[in-house]
Design an enzyme around this catalytic site. Structure first.
Site, PDB file in Angstrom:
ATOM      1  N   ASN A 183     -17.250  76.068  -4.846  1.00 45.49           N
ATOM      2  CA  ASN A 183     -17.539  76.690  -3.553  1.00 45.49           C
ATOM      3  C   ASN A 183     -17.532  75.586  -2.487  1.00 45.49           C
ATOM      4  O   ASN A 183     -18.345  74.658  -2.545  1.00 45.49           O
ATOM      5  CB  ASN A 183     -18.904  77.383  -3.621  1.00 45.49           C
ATOM      6  CG  ASN A 183     -19.266  78.068  -2.324  1.00 45.49           C
ATOM      7  OD1 ASN A 183     -19.074  77.489  -1.250  1.00 45.49           O
ATOM      8  ND2 ASN A 183     -19.789  79.270  -2.391  1.00 45.49           N
ATOM      9  N   HIS A 238     -19.701  74.279   2.164  1.00 42.84           N
ATOM     10  CA  HIS A 238     -20.424  73.228   2.889  1.00 42.84           C
ATOM     11  C   HIS A 238     -19.518  72.123   3.438  1.00 42.84           C
ATOM     12  O   HIS A 238     -19.967  71.299   4.235  1.00 42.84           O
ATOM     13  CB  HIS A 238     -21.578  72.693   2.040  1.00 42.84           C
ATOM     14  CG  HIS A 238     -22.616  73.755   1.829  1.00 42.84           C
ATOM     15  ND1 HIS A 238     -23.124  74.493   2.875  1.00 42.84           N
ATOM     16  CD2 HIS A 238     -23.192  74.249   0.709  1.00 42.84           C
ATOM     17  CE1 HIS A 238     -23.982  75.385   2.412  1.00 42.84           C
ATOM     18  NE2 HIS A 238     -24.033  75.253   1.093  1.00 42.84           N
ATOM     19  N   HIS A 272     -17.165  81.715   1.090  1.00 43.35           N
ATOM     20  CA  HIS A 272     -17.920  82.889   1.552  1.00 43.35           C
ATOM     21  C   HIS A 272     -17.630  83.062   3.042  1.00 43.35           C
ATOM     22  O   HIS A 272     -18.053  82.241   3.856  1.00 43.35           O
ATOM     23  CB  HIS A 272     -19.409  82.637   1.302  1.00 43.35           C
ATOM     24  CG  HIS A 272     -20.289  83.817   1.618  1.00 43.35           C
ATOM     25  ND1 HIS A 272     -21.636  83.824   1.326  1.00 43.35           N
ATOM     26  CD2 HIS A 272     -20.027  85.022   2.191  1.00 43.35           C
ATOM     27  CE1 HIS A 272     -22.150  84.982   1.713  1.00 43.35           C
ATOM     28  NE2 HIS A 272     -21.201  85.725   2.253  1.00 43.35           N
ATOM     29  N   ARG A 321     -18.766  84.663   5.872  1.00 43.38           N
ATOM     30  CA  ARG A 321     -19.975  85.395   6.290  1.00 43.38           C
ATOM     31  C   ARG A 321     -19.710  86.146   7.591  1.00 43.38           C
ATOM     32  O   ARG A 321     -18.896  85.728   8.415  1.00 43.38           O
ATOM     33  CB  ARG A 321     -21.131  84.406   6.506  1.00 43.38           C
ATOM     34  CG  ARG A 321     -21.635  83.744   5.244  1.00 43.38           C
ATOM     35  CD  ARG A 321     -22.806  82.840   5.598  1.00 43.38           C
ATOM     36  NE  ARG A 321     -23.856  83.618   6.217  1.00 43.38           N
ATOM     37  CZ  ARG A 321     -24.907  84.114   5.571  1.00 43.38           C
ATOM     38  NH1 ARG A 321     -25.069  83.874   4.289  1.00 43.38           N
ATOM     39  NH2 ARG A 321     -25.803  84.820   6.210  1.00 43.38           N
ATOM     40  N   ARG A 349     -20.908  81.232   9.918  1.00 45.68           N
ATOM     41  CA  ARG A 349     -21.624  79.960  10.126  1.00 45.68           C
ATOM     42  C   ARG A 349     -20.890  78.768   9.509  1.00 45.68           C
ATOM     43  O   ARG A 349     -21.121  77.639   9.904  1.00 45.68           O
ATOM     44  CB  ARG A 349     -23.058  80.045   9.607  1.00 45.68           C
ATOM     45  CG  ARG A 349     -23.190  80.068   8.124  1.00 45.68           C
ATOM     46  CD  ARG A 349     -24.625  79.858   7.704  1.00 45.68           C
ATOM     47  NE  ARG A 349     -25.477  80.972   8.096  1.00 45.68           N
ATOM     48  CZ  ARG A 349     -26.543  81.362   7.392  1.00 45.68           C
ATOM     49  NH1 ARG A 349     -26.880  80.709   6.295  1.00 45.68           N
ATOM     50  NH2 ARG A 349     -27.276  82.383   7.775  1.00 45.68           N
ATOM     51  N   GLU A 394     -16.089  85.300  -1.520  1.00 42.63           N
ATOM     52  CA  GLU A 394     -17.421  85.935  -1.513  1.00 42.63           C
ATOM     53  C   GLU A 394     -17.559  86.674  -0.205  1.00 42.63           C
ATOM     54  O   GLU A 394     -17.199  86.144   0.856  1.00 42.63           O
ATOM     55  CB  GLU A 394     -18.506  84.857  -1.556  1.00 42.63           C
ATOM     56  CG  GLU A 394     -18.787  84.318  -2.913  1.00 42.63           C
ATOM     57  CD  GLU A 394     -19.873  83.256  -2.826  1.00 42.63           C
ATOM     58  OE1 GLU A 394     -20.630  83.229  -1.833  1.00 42.63           O
ATOM     59  OE2 GLU A 394     -19.936  82.447  -3.736  1.00 42.63           O
ATOM     60  N   THR A 442     -27.368  82.835   0.076  1.00 41.62           N
ATOM     61  CA  THR A 442     -27.512  84.160  -0.527  1.00 41.62           C
ATOM     62  C   THR A 442     -28.803  84.209  -1.342  1.00 41.62           C
ATOM     63  O   THR A 442     -28.997  83.398  -2.240  1.00 41.62           O
ATOM     64  CB  THR A 442     -26.305  84.455  -1.453  1.00 41.62           C
ATOM     65  OG1 THR A 442     -25.121  84.047  -0.785  1.00 41.62           O
ATOM     66  CG2 THR A 442     -26.227  85.924  -1.781  1.00 41.62           C
ATOM     67  N   GLU A 500     -21.369  88.306 -11.624  1.00 44.42           N
ATOM     68  CA  GLU A 500     -21.801  86.911 -11.522  1.00 44.42           C
ATOM     69  C   GLU A 500     -23.320  86.958 -11.555  1.00 44.42           C
ATOM     70  O   GLU A 500     -23.963  87.526 -10.657  1.00 44.42           O
ATOM     71  CB  GLU A 500     -21.298  86.262 -10.227  1.00 44.42           C
ATOM     72  CG  GLU A 500     -21.757  84.812 -10.121  1.00 44.42           C
ATOM     73  CD  GLU A 500     -21.034  84.023  -9.031  1.00 44.42           C
ATOM     74  OE1 GLU A 500     -19.854  84.309  -8.758  1.00 44.42           O
ATOM     75  OE2 GLU A 500     -21.679  83.127  -8.455  1.00 44.42           O
ATOM     76  N   HIS A 510     -25.167  79.876  -8.476  1.00 49.63           N
ATOM     77  CA  HIS A 510     -26.201  79.653  -7.467  1.00 49.63           C
ATOM     78  C   HIS A 510     -27.226  78.631  -7.960  1.00 49.63           C
ATOM     79  O   HIS A 510     -27.911  78.854  -8.940  1.00 49.63           O
ATOM     80  CB  HIS A 510     -26.928  80.942  -7.056  1.00 49.63           C
ATOM     81  CG  HIS A 510     -27.538  80.794  -5.700  1.00 49.63           C
ATOM     82  ND1 HIS A 510     -26.870  81.157  -4.545  1.00 49.63           N
ATOM     83  CD2 HIS A 510     -28.706  80.256  -5.310  1.00 49.63           C
ATOM     84  CE1 HIS A 510     -27.627  80.881  -3.513  1.00 49.63           C
ATOM     85  NE2 HIS A 510     -28.744  80.316  -3.948  1.00 49.63           N
TER      86      HIS A 510
END
Ligand code: PXP
Length: 267
Positions: free
Chosen positions: A20, A23, A56, A58, A62, A83, A114, A164, A204
């Site tokens: 993922n 970031h 993701h 969103r 963000r 995602e 999340t 998941e 996660h």
């Protein structure tokens, strides 16, 4: 080849890694510029052996932006896993870009990340329609759920291809006893998934330090890891951070094939 029998030795299926890279975009958005480059980061992960890139998109945008998903959908050699919250706007984007997989997650504007799993049992009719729509566009669907048997059963009923399992409660457990309890919930939920046509993923809060016990789950298909890989990358580089996770997954894939029950259940 086995040099004595000339038979191909049994190689247990490797647990796959989705990296993922949200970031990387978080850092870029801190200055609203173009660096670090999200597509370049995905390519480094690919080069290091990642099986999938996860982002993701969103509703509040963000970190990952629409153009990131668009570019990744065109340049990746490995699978793209998008995602997303269950909103008409993001559903339309997924239908247009056709990632390999979408992972449906609950989304709340004020959350830092999340927080819990999707309440599949509480919204089966809506999710059945969304999943059918994704399948109509050739997209596989994963549902991000808490390790709860009710949510596993509901996910199978609405036609998901994967679940998941949310590993956040395991990763954030305050002590050893709580961690063991959360690990047992993950194993039980994974066993339940094994009785359905779905495949079992997890993610996660997973890190180089806490991944091993989760990776021993016999039917675990894939993990998605973001924060720890990007944080480690600051010190050891992105390719090395991906490789150290792949190394754990490879060892666990062999180990679990040899010792398929939970270690404390053996004696
Ligand atoms: N899987 C899902 C469904 C997530 O929402 C997240 C966080 O975006 C992850 C995996 C990765 O979590 P982490 O960044 O803690 O590794």
């Amino acid at each position: 080849m086995n040099r004595f029998t000339h038979e191909t030795p049994h190689v247990p299926p490797m647990i796959e890694l989705g990296v993922n890279i949200d970031h990387v975009a978080t850092l870029r958005e801190a200055r609203k510029g173009s660096r670090p480059d999200v597509v370049a980061a995905a390519k480094y992960c690919e080069k290091a052996g990642a099986h999938q890139i996860t982002v993701h998109l969103r509703e509040d945008r963000r970190h990952i932006q629409d153009r990131d998903v668009e570019q990744l959908a065109h340049v990746l050699q490995v699978r793209l896993n998008l995602e997303m919250g269950v909103t008409d706007e993001i559903i339309a984007i997924a239908h247009r870009l056709r990632p390999h997989t979408v992972c449906l997650v609950p989304e709340n504007r004020r959350e830092v990340t999340t927080e819990g799993g999707l309440d599949v049992a509480g919204r089966q009719d809506q999710l059945r329609d969304v999943i059918a729509g994704m399948h109509g566009h050739g997209i596989r669907v994963s549902l991000f759920i808490d390790p709860d048997p009710r949510q596993v059963d509901a996910s199978a009923e609405v036609g998901a291809d994967y679940v998941e399992l949310h590993t956040g409660a395991y990763a954030n457990a305050p002590d050893e006893a709580a961690r063991e309890q959360e690990l047992a919930r993950l194993w039980d939920a994974a066993n339940r998934v094994a009785e359905t046509p779905m495949r079992c993923n997890a993610g996660h809060g997973l890190t180089v330090a806490n991944l091993w016990p989760v990776a021993l789950i016999p039917n675990l298909n894939e993990v998605n890891i973001g924060h720890d890989i990007i944080a480690r990358a600051l010190f050891i580089g992105l390719e090395n951070a991906v490789k150290e996770i792949l190394d754990i997954l490879e060892k666990a894939s062999f180990y679990r094939a040899a010792f398929p029950s939970r270690p404390e259940q053996d004696g």
